[in-house]
Design a protein around this motif. Structure first.
Motif, PDB file in Angstrom:
ATOM      1  N   VAL A  50       0.847  -1.191   0.000  1.00  0.00           N
ATOM      2  CA  VAL A  50       0.000   0.000   0.000  1.00  0.00           C
ATOM      3  C   VAL A  50       0.885   1.246   0.000  1.00  0.00           C
ATOM      4  O   VAL A  50       1.848   1.339   0.775  1.00  0.00           O
ATOM      5  CB  VAL A  50      -0.938  -0.009   1.222  1.00  0.00           C
ATOM      6  N   THR A  51       0.539   2.219  -0.841  1.00  0.00           N
ATOM      7  CA  THR A  51       1.284   3.472  -0.916  1.00  0.00           C
ATOM      8  C   THR A  51       0.539   4.640  -0.282  1.00  0.00           C
ATOM      9  O   THR A  51       1.126   5.706  -0.100  1.00  0.00           O
ATOM     10  CB  THR A  51       1.591   3.820  -2.377  1.00  0.00           C
ATOM     11  N   LEU A  52      -0.743   4.451   0.034  1.00  0.00           N
ATOM     12  CA  LEU A  52      -1.596   5.485   0.621  1.00  0.00           C
ATOM     13  C   LEU A  52      -1.637   6.725  -0.278  1.00  0.00           C
ATOM     14  O   LEU A  52      -1.419   7.847   0.159  1.00  0.00           O
ATOM     15  CB  LEU A  52      -1.117   5.854   2.031  1.00  0.00           C
ATOM     16  N   ASN A  53      -1.950   6.490  -1.537  1.00  0.00           N
ATOM     17  CA  ASN A  53      -2.102   7.583  -2.486  1.00  0.00           C
ATOM     18  C   ASN A  53      -3.498   8.199  -2.363  1.00  0.00           C
ATOM     19  O   ASN A  53      -4.257   7.869  -1.451  1.00  0.00           O
ATOM     20  CB  ASN A  53      -1.832   7.099  -3.918  1.00  0.00           C
ATOM     21  N   ALA A  54      -3.840   9.075  -3.280  1.00  0.00           N
ATOM     22  CA  ALA A  54      -5.128   9.777  -3.201  1.00  0.00           C
ATOM     23  C   ALA A  54      -6.301   8.803  -3.251  1.00  0.00           C
ATOM     24  O   ALA A  54      -7.313   8.976  -2.529  1.00  0.00           O
ATOM     25  CB  ALA A  54      -5.223  10.790  -4.334  1.00  0.00           C
ATOM     26  N   THR A  55      -6.210   7.766  -4.067  1.00  0.00           N
ATOM     27  CA  THR A  55      -7.288   6.760  -4.143  1.00  0.00           C
ATOM     28  C   THR A  55      -7.412   5.986  -2.843  1.00  0.00           C
ATOM     29  O   THR A  55      -8.529   5.737  -2.349  1.00  0.00           O
ATOM     30  CB  THR A  55      -7.012   5.799  -5.315  1.00  0.00           C
ATOM     31  N   ASP A  56      -6.279   5.579  -2.263  1.00  0.00           N
ATOM     32  CA  ASP A  56      -6.307   4.866  -0.987  1.00  0.00           C
ATOM     33  C   ASP A  56      -6.941   5.715   0.108  1.00  0.00           C
ATOM     34  O   ASP A  56      -7.682   5.198   0.959  1.00  0.00           O
ATOM     35  CB  ASP A  56      -4.889   4.469  -0.575  1.00  0.00           C
ATOM     36  N   ILE A  57      -6.652   7.002   0.115  1.00  0.00           N
ATOM     37  CA  ILE A  57      -7.202   7.887   1.152  1.00  0.00           C
ATOM     38  C   ILE A  57      -8.718   7.952   1.055  1.00  0.00           C
ATOM     39  O   ILE A  57      -9.433   7.898   2.071  1.00  0.00           O
ATOM     40  CB  ILE A  57      -6.573   9.290   1.027  1.00  0.00           C
ATOM     41  N   LYS A  58      -9.239   8.053  -0.162  1.00  0.00           N
ATOM     42  CA  LYS A  58     -10.703   8.115  -0.333  1.00  0.00           C
ATOM     43  C   LYS A  58     -11.374   6.830   0.143  1.00  0.00           C
ATOM     44  O   LYS A  58     -12.423   6.862   0.781  1.00  0.00           O
ATOM     45  CB  LYS A  58     -11.031   8.355  -1.809  1.00  0.00           C
ATOM     46  N   ILE A  59     -10.761   5.679  -0.180  1.00  0.00           N
ATOM     47  CA  ILE A  59     -11.332   4.400   0.264  1.00  0.00           C
ATOM     48  C   ILE A  59     -11.217   4.262   1.774  1.00  0.00           C
ATOM     49  O   ILE A  59     -12.172   3.827   2.446  1.00  0.00           O
ATOM     50  CB  ILE A  59     -10.618   3.237  -0.442  1.00  0.00           C
ATOM     51  N   LEU A  60     -10.067   4.643   2.320  1.00  0.00           N
ATOM     52  CA  LEU A  60      -9.838   4.501   3.762  1.00  0.00           C
ATOM     53  C   LEU A  60     -10.822   5.347   4.576  1.00  0.00           C
ATOM     54  O   LEU A  60     -11.252   4.938   5.663  1.00  0.00           O
ATOM     55  CB  LEU A  60      -8.401   4.902   4.092  1.00  0.00           C
ATOM     56  N   GLN A  61     -11.201   6.476   4.062  1.00  0.00           N
ATOM     57  CA  GLN A  61     -12.107   7.354   4.799  1.00  0.00           C
ATOM     58  C   GLN A  61     -13.529   6.826   4.870  1.00  0.00           C
ATOM     59  O   GLN A  61     -14.362   7.381   5.593  1.00  0.00           O
ATOM     60  CB  GLN A  61     -12.093   8.746   4.156  1.00  0.00           C
ATOM     61  N   THR A  62     -13.819   5.733   4.162  1.00  0.00           N
ATOM     62  CA  THR A  62     -15.152   5.110   4.261  1.00  0.00           C
ATOM     63  C   THR A  62     -15.270   4.176   5.462  1.00  0.00           C
ATOM     64  O   THR A  62     -16.387   3.801   5.837  1.00  0.00           O
ATOM     65  CB  THR A  62     -15.469   4.326   2.974  1.00  0.00           C
ATOM     66  N   TYR A  63     -14.141   3.821   6.069  1.00  0.00           N
ATOM     67  CA  TYR A  63     -14.174   2.945   7.252  1.00  0.00           C
ATOM     68  C   TYR A  63     -14.230   3.823   8.505  1.00  0.00           C
ATOM     69  O   TYR A  63     -13.275   3.936   9.264  1.00  0.00           O
ATOM     70  CB  TYR A  63     -12.932   2.046   7.271  1.00  0.00           C
ATOM     71  N   ILE A  64     -15.361   4.399   8.725  1.00  0.00           N
ATOM     72  CA  ILE A  64     -15.476   5.433   9.762  1.00  0.00           C
ATOM     73  C   ILE A  64     -15.545   4.867  11.174  1.00  0.00           C
ATOM     74  O   ILE A  64     -15.404   5.618  12.148  1.00  0.00           O
ATOM     75  CB  ILE A  64     -16.718   6.307   9.498  1.00  0.00           C
ATOM     76  N   PHE A  65     -15.714   3.556  11.294  1.00  0.00           N
ATOM     77  CA  PHE A  65     -15.818   2.962  12.634  1.00  0.00           C
ATOM     78  C   PHE A  65     -14.514   2.321  13.115  1.00  0.00           C
ATOM     79  O   PHE A  65     -14.509   1.637  14.142  1.00  0.00           O
ATOM     80  CB  PHE A  65     -16.937   1.899  12.648  1.00  0.00           C
ATOM     81  N   LEU A  66     -13.445   2.558  12.413  1.00  0.00           N
ATOM     82  CA  LEU A  66     -12.169   1.944  12.784  1.00  0.00           C
ATOM     83  C   LEU A  66     -11.672   2.463  14.126  1.00  0.00           C
ATOM     84  O   LEU A  66     -11.674   3.668  14.385  1.00  0.00           O
ATOM     85  CB  LEU A  66     -11.112   2.218  11.718  1.00  0.00           C
ATOM     86  N   ASN A  67     -11.195   1.508  14.949  1.00  0.00           N
ATOM     87  CA  ASN A  67     -10.497   1.837  16.190  1.00  0.00           C
ATOM     88  C   ASN A  67      -8.994   1.587  16.075  1.00  0.00           C
ATOM     89  O   ASN A  67      -8.212   2.243  16.763  1.00  0.00           O
ATOM     90  CB  ASN A  67     -11.050   0.995  17.350  1.00  0.00           C
TER      91      ASN A  67
END
Length: 343
Positions: A50-67
């Motif tokens: 994983v490089t955490l590029n712009a696409t990864d950031i958009k997908i990651l922000q959908t997991y709003i319940f992460l602890n």
């Protein structure tokens, strides 16, 4: 056979579905997956690509319940602004063992409940002053094994432990404010015995927390040591300081003498040059006003010669002794007429 392949595909699909339900993935991913349950509280993407590029950031922000979010051992190089802005429930963020060299100043905005942040084993050389300011609940911060030489960062008030070993700390005035914060706050410096200065021979192998004082108005001056074993250390380092002082003094004297010599030569050289230029070797000439050289040559050539070509020189007696001579020289300027009248 086809039945065997179908049964194997079913098992792989089932295993993948179970892994995604738990938020853990066995196959290598180059991006944040999109087909995972959005209600999961733990997402483990350790040891992927994983490089955490712009696409990864958009997908990651959908997991709003992460602890808990584990992105360690990946290919991340930059943490961009607002990368985790929607993960307000996140308490653990592990970004260790990547290749992060740049953290933008608003990278951690929105992580109001984050308690543990792991940024160790990266390539971080500088952190912007307000990078950790929004992490109001942060308790543990790991920055070990980076290439940090100083820190000019506002730390959260609730921070309890910080780990900094394995960095090339520059124990000079640039680290002075951070050192004061380490001492005045209640923060525990983990692995303090191996968190050492790296830049100076005088301070090498001393903990960065023990370097306390810095001369005012000298941003590049070396900090001084102020702790119990100062006397012993100063005794050991005194010969070294004296040696450097003598070397400096000798250098100054050599420079002054060399400069003076060059100035002296620059002043005297024109005078010497003019003196040498004006000095010409001339042949001495014999001046005979009575017999010019031409007449003498002509007279010499008129002398009689022998058959062998030798010249015969005849010396004539100009004045000979006369018997009745009284030995006195006659002075032609004496008036004889006056002498006869006197007689």
């Amino acid at each position: 056979s086809l039945p065997h392949l179908a049964r194997r595909w079913s098992l792989v699909t089932l295993e993948r579905a179970v892994s995604q339900t738990d938020g853990k993935f066995t196959e290598k991913h180059s991006s944040v997956p999109t087909d995972c349950n959005k209600n999961i509280t733990t997402l483990c993407l350790s040891n992927h690509h994983v490089t955490l590029n712009a696409t990864d950031i958009k997908i990651l922000q959908t997991y709003i319940f992460l602890n808990e979010l584990y992105l360690n051992d990946n290919k991340i190089v930059i943490l961009r602004n607002n990368s985790f802005s929607t993960l307000s429930h996140l308490e653990i963020l592990n970004l260790a063992n990547n290749s992060i060299y740049l953290i933008e100043w608003a990278a951690f905005t929105g992580l109001n409940n984050l308690k543990q942040l792991y940024l160790c084993q990266n390539k971080i050389s500088q952190v912007e002053p307000g990078t950790f300011a929004s992490l109001t609940s942060l308790v543990t911060l790991h920055l070990e094994e980076n290439i940090l030489s100083y820190l000019d960062v506002q730390m959260p008030l609730g921070l309890k432990t910080i780990t900094l070993n394995g960095n090339p700390w520059n124990c000079s005035c640039s680290l002075f404010d951070f050192q004061n914060w380490l001492i005045s706050s209640n923060v525990t410096l983990e692995n303090e015995n191996i968190t050492m200065c790296r830049n100076q021979r005088l301070l090498k192998n001393y903990s960065i927390k023990k370097v306390l004082e810095c001369p005012l108005g000298s941003s590049s001056a070396f900090a001084t040591i102020n702790f119990n074993d100062t006397k012993n250390h100063s005794k050991n380092s005194e010969p070294e300081r004296l040696g450097k002082s003598w070397a400096f003094l000798v250098g100054v004297v050599v420079v002054v003498l060399t400069t003076s010599l060059l100035i002296f030569i620059a002043i005297k050289c024109p005078m010497w040059y003019n003196f040498l230029l004006s000095y010409n070797h001339q042949r001495l000439k014999e001046n005979d006003p009575e017999i010019p050289e031409e007449d003498f040559t002509a007279h010499f050539n008129s002398l009689p010669q022998t058959q062998d070509g030798e010249t015969i020189v005849i010396f004539e007696q100009i004045h000979s002794f006369v018997e009745n001579d009284d030995g006195f020289i006659e002075d032609k300027y004496i008036d004889t007429h006056e002498l006869h009248e006197e007689n």
